[in-house]
Design a protein around this motif. Structure first.
Motif, PDB file in Angstrom:
ATOM      1  N   ASP A  30      91.991  69.404 -10.507  1.00 58.18           N
ATOM      2  CA  ASP A  30      91.264  68.200 -10.877  1.00 58.18           C
ATOM      3  C   ASP A  30      90.138  68.634 -11.819  1.00 58.18           C
ATOM      4  OD1 ASP A  30      89.942  65.815 -11.105  1.00 58.18           O
ATOM      5  OD2 ASP A  30      89.869  65.395  -8.955  1.00 58.18           O
ATOM      6  N   ALA A  31      90.423  68.506 -13.116  1.00 59.33           N
ATOM      7  CA  ALA A  31      89.462  68.983 -14.126  1.00 59.33           C
ATOM      8  C   ALA A  31      88.441  67.883 -14.395  1.00 59.33           C
ATOM      9  CB  ALA A  31      90.195  69.362 -15.399  1.00 59.33           C
ATOM     10  N   ARG A  32      87.208  68.148 -14.051  1.00 57.79           N
ATOM     11  CA  ARG A  32      86.151  67.138 -14.103  1.00 57.79           C
ATOM     12  C   ARG A  32      86.107  66.367 -15.426  1.00 57.79           C
ATOM     13  NH1 ARG A  32      81.205  66.479 -11.239  1.00 57.79           N
ATOM     14  NH2 ARG A  32      80.072  64.821 -12.286  1.00 57.79           N
ATOM     15  N   THR A  33      86.230  67.095 -16.543  1.00 57.39           N
ATOM     16  CA  THR A  33      86.035  66.417 -17.834  1.00 57.39           C
ATOM     17  C   THR A  33      87.355  66.019 -18.507  1.00 57.39           C
ATOM     18  OG1 THR A  33      85.995  68.394 -19.223  1.00 57.39           O
ATOM     19  CG2 THR A  33      83.903  67.760 -18.161  1.00 57.39           C
ATOM     20  N   CYS A  34      88.463  66.172 -17.818  1.00 61.46           N
ATOM     21  CA  CYS A  34      89.735  65.737 -18.418  1.00 61.46           C
ATOM     22  C   CYS A  34      90.531  64.901 -17.436  1.00 61.46           C
ATOM     23  CB  CYS A  34      90.564  66.919 -18.907  1.00 61.46           C
ATOM     24  SG  CYS A  34      92.127  66.362 -19.637  1.00 61.46           S
ATOM     25  N   PRO A  35      90.196  63.620 -17.339  1.00 62.07           N
ATOM     26  CA  PRO A  35      90.995  62.753 -16.458  1.00 62.07           C
ATOM     27  C   PRO A  35      92.445  62.662 -16.921  1.00 62.07           C
ATOM     28  CG  PRO A  35      89.467  61.441 -17.806  1.00 62.07           C
ATOM     29  CD  PRO A  35      89.128  62.892 -18.041  1.00 62.07           C
ATOM     30  N   ASN A  36      92.653  62.876 -18.217  1.00 62.35           N
ATOM     31  CA  ASN A  36      94.000  62.719 -18.787  1.00 62.35           C
ATOM     32  C   ASN A  36      94.991  63.750 -18.250  1.00 62.35           C
ATOM     33  OD1 ASN A  36      92.840  60.823 -20.891  1.00 62.35           O
ATOM     34  ND2 ASN A  36      91.675  62.700 -21.240  1.00 62.35           N
ATOM     35  N   ASN A  37      94.469  64.897 -17.904  1.00 66.07           N
ATOM     36  CA  ASN A  37      95.343  65.948 -17.375  1.00 66.07           C
ATOM     37  C   ASN A  37      95.069  66.208 -15.900  1.00 66.07           C
ATOM     38  OD1 ASN A  37      97.173  67.015 -19.342  1.00 66.07           O
ATOM     39  ND2 ASN A  37      95.429  67.759 -20.497  1.00 66.07           N
ATOM     40  N   SER A  38      94.433  65.271 -15.231  1.00 62.70           N
ATOM     41  CA  SER A  38      94.174  65.442 -13.790  1.00 62.70           C
ATOM     42  C   SER A  38      94.948  64.349 -13.062  1.00 62.70           C
ATOM     43  CB  SER A  38      92.674  65.310 -13.498  1.00 62.70           C
ATOM     44  OG  SER A  38      91.970  66.331 -14.168  1.00 62.70           O
ATOM     45  N   ASN A  39      96.049  64.740 -12.474  1.00 67.21           N
ATOM     46  CA  ASN A  39      96.956  63.730 -11.911  1.00 67.21           C
ATOM     47  C   ASN A  39      96.847  63.602 -10.393  1.00 67.21           C
ATOM     48  OD1 ASN A  39      98.433  62.530 -14.173  1.00 67.21           O
ATOM     49  ND2 ASN A  39      98.925  64.662 -14.609  1.00 67.21           N
ATOM     50  N   CYS A  40      95.665  63.877  -9.868  1.00 67.60           N
ATOM     51  CA  CYS A  40      95.515  63.762  -8.414  1.00 67.60           C
ATOM     52  C   CYS A  40      94.384  62.786  -8.096  1.00 67.60           C
ATOM     53  CB  CYS A  40      95.232  65.131  -7.818  1.00 67.60           C
ATOM     54  SG  CYS A  40      93.907  65.999  -8.647  1.00 67.60           S
ATOM     55  N   ARG A  41      94.175  61.813  -8.981  1.00 68.01           N
ATOM     56  CA  ARG A  41      93.074  60.866  -8.756  1.00 68.01           C
ATOM     57  C   ARG A  41      93.573  59.499  -8.293  1.00 68.01           C
ATOM     58  NH1 ARG A  41      88.753  62.321 -13.588  1.00 68.01           N
ATOM     59  NH2 ARG A  41      88.682  64.544 -13.111  1.00 68.01           N
ATOM     60  N   TYR A  42      94.863  59.275  -8.453  1.00 65.82           N
ATOM     61  CA  TYR A  42      95.415  57.966  -8.081  1.00 65.82           C
ATOM     62  C   TYR A  42      96.603  58.120  -7.120  1.00 65.82           C
ATOM     63  CZ  TYR A  42      92.467  56.235 -11.852  1.00 65.82           C
ATOM     64  OH  TYR A  42      91.395  55.936 -12.654  1.00 65.82           O
TER      65      TYR A  42
END
Ligand code: SF4
Length: 412
Positions: free
Chosen positions: A354-366
């Motif tokens: 979960d990369a703080r500054t890249c929501p686009n490449n963080s696929n564990c938020r939804y």
């Protein structure tokens, strides 16, 4: 964990890798100094082949930003971009790169004696990965008073339809027209097709390289991939990248034939979802090595596989290839993709960064990580961190969590 400290297996092609990457930067530096040559900046999954067809030397700032992360200089320079209004919450590639520029720093100086990044004649983006790249390029466009053009892509795409392809293809054609006066001539269709052909070959070989991770034991790790993907990013569309991956593939194939493991005594196999932690590549690679655990595959390294490219149909095939990208797709498509990869590579678990500054490449938020674990009956671990901003990453926490996760795999 092994008793004696295991060693990272050296990839012999690394020597060639260093040389071709050095040549790339030196060539770019020479082009920037030559008024007869034109430099275009391009996003990492931007329309590189089109730019090559127009005769531009193509420079990729994301690669530069990743180097800043790898040498652990990003934290030093991010605050300078924050000071001119770019939030610490946005892409830390952008903030590290702009901050370093504001301070007159480039890692290319120490590595190759290059004083500064090449001044562009034009900056060209594709928003297929995110909006940050556009903002990033616009900053430089304002600074140098040069044009910034781009492709506005579809987002959250399920099935890629003829309409998607048509609309992106039309934008590519318009872009070719708009770039012609900057290049000083029209698009050379032969050169364009040749670039697409070479890019397609590069992509095919790169995919084969990555699939050496399906071997048991795996012939390479995700951490090897993050380094050796360099030519697929910055030299695609060129013969040198094709030659490089032919050699690398032969070397890895030999490893497979001889059952040489990238991670000695491979006990577990993991999938990495999300950005690399550039400032901790070595630390993470060493830890997984000590745990006899191989990160065999990733979404990230596969992002430069563009199988749809077709030199006989360059505009449409580029439009399709750059829309079929993982990052552009809907969660359903992404989940199916990861599920396929986990099956093909026979993984025991998934690590989400979960990369703080890249929501686009963080696929564990939804909830994707939970859904996939249930669907695949495969455990997962979430590591909180960032691609470049190491202030968002806790070494202690990551180390402990990884250790506990692998221990849990051992009990499974
Ligand atoms: S995809 Fe993420 S890391 Fe890449 S440029 Fe966009 S925000 Fe930055």
């Amino acid at each position: 964990m092994t008793e004696t400290k295991p060693e990272n297996k050296k990839i012999q092609a690394a020597g060639t890798f260093k040389k071709i990457m050095a040549d790339h930067f030196l060539q770019m530096d020479a082009a920037a100094a030559d008024p007869k040559r034109k430099v275009a900046w391009c996003t990492s999954v931007g329309p590189a082949e089109l730019l090559q067809g127009l005769g531009f030397e193509v420079y990729y700032p994301e690669n530069h930003a990743a180097i800043l992360g790898t040498i652990r200089k990003a934290d030093t320079y991010i605050p300078y971009a924050n000071a001119v209004g770019y939030s610490p919450e946005i892409c830390s590639y952008l903030t590290a790169d702009v901050g370093a520029f504001l301070q007159g720093f480039t890692p290319l100086k120490r590595a190759y004696g290059i004083e500064a990044v090449p001044k562009p004649d034009v900056l060209v983006y594709n928003t297929n990965q995110c909006r940050d790249v556009q903002d990033w390029f616009m900053w430089y466009a304002r600074h140098w008073k040069v044009p910034c053009l781009g492709i506005e892509t579809h987002r959250n795409v399920g099935e890629v339809t003829a309409e998607h392809v048509e609309s992106i293809s039309a934008q590519l054609k318009k872009l070719a027209q708009d770039l012609a006066p900057i290049a000083g001539h029209k698009l050379d269709m032969d050169q364009f097709k040749e670039s697409v052909r070479l890019s397609q070959q590069c992509s095919e070989l790169w995919e084969k390289v990555l699939r050496c991770g399906t071997a048991q034991p795996s012939a390479l790790t995700f951490f090897d991939g993050t380094i050796h993907m360099g030519p697929a990013v910055v030299l695609r569309g060129m013969q040198v990248a094709v030659d490089y991956y032919q050699d690398l593939l032969a070397e890895l194939q030999q490893r497979i034939d001889q059952r040489v493991a990238a991670v000695e005594g491979e006990r577990f196999r993991l999938y990495w979802e999300g950005m690399p932690v550039w400032g901790r590549l070595r630390t993470l690679s060493d830890q997984f090595l000590e745990l006899n655990t191989c990160v065999v595959a990733s979404t990230y390294c596969n992002s430069w596989v563009f199988n749809q490219l077709d030199p006989d149909n360059p505009f449409d095939s580029m439009a399709r290839a750059y829309t079929e990208l993982f990052i552009v797709r809907s969660d359903e498509v992404k989940e199916d993709y990861i599920a396929r990869m986990c099956k093909d590579f026979q993984v025991d678990g998934i690590v989400y960064h979960d990369a703080r500054t890249c929501p686009n490449n963080s696929n564990c938020r939804y909830g994707m990580h939970q859904r996939l674990s249930e669907r695949l009956d495969t455990p997962h671990l979430v590591i909180n961190g960032d691609l470049n901003d190491m202030r968002c990453y806790s070494d202690e926490q990551a180390r402990t969590n990884i250790e506990a996760f692998v221990e849990q795999l051992g009990q499974g």
